[in-house]
Enzyme design. Structure first.
Site, PDB file in Angstrom:
ATOM      1  N   PHE A  69      -5.378  16.472 -33.164  1.00  0.00           N
ATOM      2  CA  PHE A  69      -4.739  17.311 -32.149  1.00  0.00           C
ATOM      3  C   PHE A  69      -3.679  18.165 -32.834  1.00  0.00           C
ATOM      4  CE2 PHE A  69      -1.596  18.654 -29.115  1.00  0.00           C
ATOM      5  CZ  PHE A  69      -2.400  19.197 -28.132  1.00  0.00           C
ATOM      6  N   ASP A  77       0.794  17.783 -40.318  1.00  0.00           N
ATOM      7  CA  ASP A  77       1.294  18.143 -38.991  1.00  0.00           C
ATOM      8  C   ASP A  77       2.221  17.025 -38.532  1.00  0.00           C
ATOM      9  OD1 ASP A  77       1.828  18.563 -36.331  1.00  0.00           O
ATOM     10  OD2 ASP A  77      -0.201  19.212 -35.810  1.00  0.00           O
ATOM     11  N   LYS A  84       8.500  20.293 -31.543  1.00  0.00           N
ATOM     12  CA  LYS A  84       8.961  19.300 -30.572  1.00  0.00           C
ATOM     13  C   LYS A  84      10.462  19.004 -30.699  1.00  0.00           C
ATOM     14  CE  LYS A  84       4.697  17.692 -28.805  1.00  0.00           C
ATOM     15  NZ  LYS A  84       3.421  17.593 -29.517  1.00  0.00           N
TER      16      LYS A  84
HETATM   17  C1  LIG Z   1       2.358  18.633 -29.539  1.00  0.00           C
HETATM   18  C2  LIG Z   1       1.623  18.796 -30.799  1.00  0.00           C
HETATM   19  C3  LIG Z   1       1.179  20.060 -31.235  1.00  0.00           C
HETATM   20  C4  LIG Z   1       1.305  21.302 -30.399  1.00  0.00           C
HETATM   21  O1  LIG Z   1       2.608  21.635 -30.084  1.00  0.00           O
HETATM   22  P1  LIG Z   1       2.881  22.647 -28.872  1.00  0.00           P
HETATM   23  O2  LIG Z   1       4.358  22.889 -28.936  1.00  0.00           O
HETATM   24  O3  LIG Z   1       2.452  21.950 -27.624  1.00  0.00           O
HETATM   25  O4  LIG Z   1       2.083  23.874 -29.134  1.00  0.00           O
HETATM   26  C5  LIG Z   1       0.561  20.134 -32.468  1.00  0.00           C
HETATM   27  N1  LIG Z   1       0.373  19.038 -33.220  1.00  0.00           N
HETATM   28  C6  LIG Z   1       0.775  17.812 -32.839  1.00  0.00           C
HETATM   29  C7  LIG Z   1       0.544  16.641 -33.741  1.00  0.00           C
HETATM   30  C8  LIG Z   1       1.396  17.651 -31.604  1.00  0.00           C
HETATM   31  O5  LIG Z   1       1.755  16.424 -31.207  1.00  0.00           O
END
Ligand SMILES: *Cc1c(COP(=O)(O)O)cnc(C)c1O
Length: 401
Positions: free
Chosen positions: A140, A225, A254
């Site tokens: 994700f 990520d 985040k």
């Molecule tokens: C939340 C998340 C994203 C996307 O972030 P947004 O601010 O919602 O675009 C990407 N990678 C990971 C691992 C996430 O948890």
């Protein structure tokens, strides 16, 4: 105005791209939130780890308000006096050399991919338009078209094609498959150190380290990520730190904005992020002074209040307690720091009803996929509050199980 009023209005006028629990929140303080009927809940999700600092942290609210009175947005046509300070502070904190700020996580992931492709053409010598990026099954990384192009979740992709080419998928946790997938045209390997959205999937020990070695050997960039796992969530500054791995690029977002403001960033070396030239990438709101002032304070609070240490300590404590729950529906309990999940067996009837029952008990959490209950409280939580939460969890399992 009751809950139904807001739920109905949202359902009529708002697009239905989420299925929220029917709790209408209006106030938050620390780990607690209140709904419009003044019922109090413990926030056990933290906006998917964006609220690691707890709600409305006084220092963040102060930084936000003070900066809002001075200067909020200049665009990058001009310089501002917050972005340079954030760049230096972030690099000092993380050991990276260069940073590029965006707003959302998905945008930062796209930025990392653009940087990797550009690096691939300019530094590695990949033939034009041939660059490949290897990604993992069940990843994700966000919701833009390019990012869902390499999702393996049918539901995230259905009816959104055509998709961006140039992505190769390998099983998560499998370094042999990674090595096999690498070609002369591979620019990067993009990976989550823990797959949070997929259901708190923790890879085999040594996976990240081995994957990094394979990348190094093949001149492939290792991109972590850390949007959800970073900044203390798993008990270290970055989840990659558990294996002593230093990615070539790290993506954060985040909680970088302390739950007060949307801000994300890509961290890397001069050799890699240095590929960008004026006009090659940008964002109107990226690196705006309001975002930077909040992020700077969010990082200071994270350090001074020892988020990583607390996450490791409290997470370990809570995980141990959860493992004492004996219930016929529980398949597995696992976690790292304060990123914890209870995986239910198929016959449990889905995690949603457990989350709804927990909500009635004053504990807010959300299912991820069908069978996973995710627990990710703000990183400022203490034992006493976790004891309280544990009682609620135990009660719900006793009642439903
Ligand atoms: C939340 C998340 C994203 C996307 O972030 P947004 O601010 O919602 O675009 C990407 N990678 C990971 C691992 C996430 O948890």
């Amino acid at each position: 105005m009751n809950t139904k009023f807001y739920v109905d209005m949202e359902d009529i006028y708002g697009a239905h791209n989420y299925s929220p629990l029917d709790v209408v929140l209006t106030k938050g303080k620390g780990i607690w939130v209140w709904d419009i009927e003044n019922k109090k809940y413990l926030d056990f999700l933290s906006a998917y780890s964006a609220v690691n600092h707890g709600h409305c942290h006084p220092r963040l609210v102060k930084a936000l308000c003070e900066q809002a009175k001075n200067l909020t947005l200049t665009s990058r046509a001009f310089r501002n006096d917050q972005w340079p300070l954030l760049t230096k502070e972030l690099c000092d904190l993380t050991g990276f050399e260069m940073v590029l700020a965006m707003n959302s996580g998905a945008e930062a992931v796209e930025t990392a991919i653009k940087a990797a492709r550009m690096w691939g053409y300019q530094k590695k010598g990949i033939p034009e338009n041939q660059a490949e990026v290897i990604t993992c099954e069940n990843n994700f990384h966000g919701r833009t078209i390019t990012v869902i192009s390499f999702s393996t979740e049918e539901h995230y992709k259905k009816d959104f094609g055509p998709f961006t080419p140039g992505f190769i998928e390998v099983p998560y946790g499998d370094t042999e498959e990674l090595e096999k997938a690498i070609t002369h045209n591979t620019a990067a390997f993009l990976v989550e150190p823990v797959q949070a959205e997929a259901g708190i999937i923790i890879p085999p020990e040594g996976y990240l380290k081995k994957a990094k070695q394979i990348c190094e050997k093949n001149n492939v960039l290792f991109i972590a990520d850390e949007i959800q796992t970073g900044l203390g969530r798993t008990g270290r500054l970055f989840a990659c730190d558990h294996e002593g791995v230093k990615p070539d690029m790290a993506v954060i977002g985040k909680s970088l904005g302390g739950g007060c403001y949307a801000v994300s960033a890509v961290l890397s070396s001069r050799e890699i992020l240095g590929v960008f030239t004026p006009g090659s990438h940008g964002s109107t709101f990226g690196a705006n002074p309001l975002a930077c002032a909040v992020a700077r304070e969010a990082l200071r609070v994270m350090e001074e209040e020892k988020f990583s240490e607390n996450s490791e300590e409290q997470g370990g404590y809570f995980l141990k307690k959860l493992k004492t729950i004996k219930n016929k529906y529980v398949k597995d309990v696992r976690g790292k720091g304060l990123l914890i999940g209870i995986e239910l067996k198929p016959e449990a009837g889905g995690a949603r009803r457990f989350c709804e029952a927990l909500m009635k008990e004053g504990l807010l959490c959300k299912e991820t996929h069908e069978d996973m209950i995710r627990f990710a409280p703000p990183l400022v939580i203490k034992k006493k509050e976790l004891d309280w939460a544990f009682k609620k969890v135990k009660k719900v399992f006793k009642e439903i199980g």
